[in-house]
Design a protein around this motif. Structure first.
Motif, PDB file in Angstrom:
ATOM      1  N   UNK A   7       0.843  -1.183   0.000  1.00 29.60           N
ATOM      2  CA  UNK A   7       0.000   0.000   0.000  1.00 29.60           C
ATOM      3  C   UNK A   7       0.882   1.238   0.000  1.00 29.60           C
ATOM      4  N   UNK A   8       0.556   2.184  -0.850  1.00 31.44           N
ATOM      5  CA  UNK A   8       1.284   3.457  -0.902  1.00 31.44           C
ATOM      6  C   UNK A   8       0.264   4.554  -0.642  1.00 31.44           C
ATOM      7  N   UNK A   9       0.460   5.307   0.421  1.00 35.50           N
ATOM      8  CA  UNK A   9      -0.461   6.366   0.824  1.00 35.50           C
ATOM      9  C   UNK A   9       0.203   7.703   0.552  1.00 35.50           C
ATOM     10  N   UNK A  10      -0.391   8.473  -0.315  1.00 34.15           N
ATOM     11  CA  UNK A  10       0.174   9.747  -0.749  1.00 34.15           C
ATOM     12  C   UNK A  10      -0.702  10.885  -0.235  1.00 34.15           C
ATOM     13  N   UNK A  11      -0.118  11.740   0.571  1.00 36.95           N
ATOM     14  CA  UNK A  11      -0.867  12.862   1.134  1.00 36.95           C
ATOM     15  C   UNK A  11      -0.994  13.979   0.112  1.00 36.95           C
ATOM     16  N   UNK A  49      -4.439   9.795  -1.081  1.00 33.75           N
ATOM     17  CA  UNK A  49      -4.739   8.934  -2.211  1.00 33.75           C
ATOM     18  C   UNK A  49      -4.110   7.583  -1.881  1.00 33.75           C
ATOM     19  N   UNK A  50      -4.894   6.510  -2.008  1.00 35.16           N
ATOM     20  CA  UNK A  50      -4.453   5.182  -1.608  1.00 35.16           C
ATOM     21  C   UNK A  50      -4.178   4.362  -2.870  1.00 35.16           C
ATOM     22  N   UNK A  51      -2.951   3.849  -2.973  1.00 36.02           N
ATOM     23  CA  UNK A  51      -2.551   2.978  -4.075  1.00 36.02           C
ATOM     24  C   UNK A  51      -2.277   1.587  -3.516  1.00 36.02           C
ATOM     25  N   UNK A  52      -2.475   0.565  -4.356  1.00 32.83           N
ATOM     26  CA  UNK A  52      -2.415  -0.819  -3.887  1.00 32.83           C
ATOM     27  C   UNK A  52      -1.795  -1.720  -4.949  1.00 32.83           C
ATOM     28  N   UNK A  53      -1.083  -2.740  -4.508  1.00 34.00           N
ATOM     29  CA  UNK A  53      -0.635  -3.801  -5.406  1.00 34.00           C
ATOM     30  C   UNK A  53      -0.532  -5.086  -4.609  1.00 34.00           C
ATOM     31  N   UNK A  54      -0.676  -6.206  -5.306  1.00 26.53           N
ATOM     32  CA  UNK A  54      -0.695  -7.505  -4.647  1.00 26.53           C
ATOM     33  C   UNK A  54       0.696  -8.090  -4.432  1.00 26.53           C
ATOM     34  N   UNK A  55       1.587  -7.850  -5.370  1.00 27.03           N
ATOM     35  CA  UNK A  55       2.948  -8.409  -5.309  1.00 27.03           C
ATOM     36  C   UNK A  55       3.973  -7.313  -5.550  1.00 27.03           C
ATOM     37  N   UNK A  58      -8.383   4.234  -3.954  1.00 27.04           N
ATOM     38  CA  UNK A  58      -9.374   5.167  -3.445  1.00 27.04           C
ATOM     39  C   UNK A  58      -8.720   6.337  -2.736  1.00 27.04           C
ATOM     40  N   UNK A  59      -9.524   7.028  -1.934  1.00 31.25           N
ATOM     41  CA  UNK A  59      -9.033   8.152  -1.157  1.00 31.25           C
ATOM     42  C   UNK A  59      -9.512   8.006   0.286  1.00 31.25           C
ATOM     43  N   UNK A  60      -8.875   8.740   1.168  1.00 29.39           N
ATOM     44  CA  UNK A  60      -9.251   8.729   2.586  1.00 29.39           C
ATOM     45  C   UNK A  60      -9.052  10.117   3.157  1.00 29.39           C
ATOM     46  N   UNK A  61      -9.880  10.477   4.135  1.00 24.27           N
ATOM     47  CA  UNK A  61      -9.826  11.823   4.709  1.00 24.27           C
ATOM     48  C   UNK A  61      -8.600  12.046   5.581  1.00 24.27           C
ATOM     49  N   UNK A  63      -7.475   5.772   6.075  1.00 20.78           N
ATOM     50  CA  UNK A  63      -6.799   4.947   5.069  1.00 20.78           C
ATOM     51  C   UNK A  63      -6.447   3.582   5.641  1.00 20.78           C
ATOM     52  N   UNK A  64      -5.922   3.554   6.858  1.00 20.06           N
ATOM     53  CA  UNK A  64      -5.560   2.295   7.519  1.00 20.06           C
ATOM     54  C   UNK A  64      -6.810   1.451   7.765  1.00 20.06           C
ATOM     55  N   UNK A  65      -7.890   2.075   8.163  1.00 19.09           N
ATOM     56  CA  UNK A  65      -9.143   1.362   8.373  1.00 19.09           C
ATOM     57  C   UNK A  65      -9.633   0.722   7.073  1.00 19.09           C
ATOM     58  N   UNK A  66      -9.528   1.456   5.973  1.00 18.09           N
ATOM     59  CA  UNK A  66      -9.908   0.906   4.670  1.00 18.09           C
ATOM     60  C   UNK A  66      -9.034  -0.266   4.257  1.00 18.09           C
ATOM     61  N   UNK A  67      -7.754  -0.181   4.556  1.00 17.80           N
ATOM     62  CA  UNK A  67      -6.835  -1.277   4.230  1.00 17.80           C
ATOM     63  C   UNK A  67      -7.198  -2.518   5.038  1.00 17.80           C
TER      64      UNK A  67
END
Length: 98
Positions: free
Chosen positions: A36-40, A50-56, A65-68, A73-77
């Motif tokens: 997970x890469x979280x970009x403020x 802005x939340x970015x994701x990858x499996x491997x 997605x996005x988080x306030x 963001x951690x809760x969404x993950x």
């Protein structure tokens, strides 16, 4: 800017913090191994992530997605991890024509 207090809340038994800077943090879930890469992003009137994701590790990131704030963001993950660990249901094929 991501504060040290916010990073302390993220660190622990659930995530491995791979990289952290003033405006971004890269995490790996210890439960699923997903990255997970979280970009403020800061605008004149509000702050969000802005939340970015990858499996491997070899995959490219995709926008998740996005988080306030960082806690949201951690809760969404964590919700995503619960979904992944409970297993996805396969789509059923319909017989006949639509």
């Amino acid at each position: 800017m991501i504060t040290k207090e916010e990073l302390r809340e993220v660190e622990g038994s659930y995530f491995e913090v791979l990289q952290a800077s003033g405006f971004a943090v890269t995490l790996q879930s210890k439960n699923t191994g997903h990255y997970w890469h979280l970009l403020e992003r800061e605008y004149p009137t509000f702050r969000h992530f802005v939340v970015y994701h990858k499996h491997n590790a070899s995959d490219g990131y995709h926008a998740q997605g996005t988080a306030r704030d960082l806690a949201a963001a951690v809760s969404g993950i964590r919700s995503h991890d619960e979904f992944q660990l409970s297993g996805r249901r396969k789509a059923r094929k319909r017989k006949g024509k639509i």
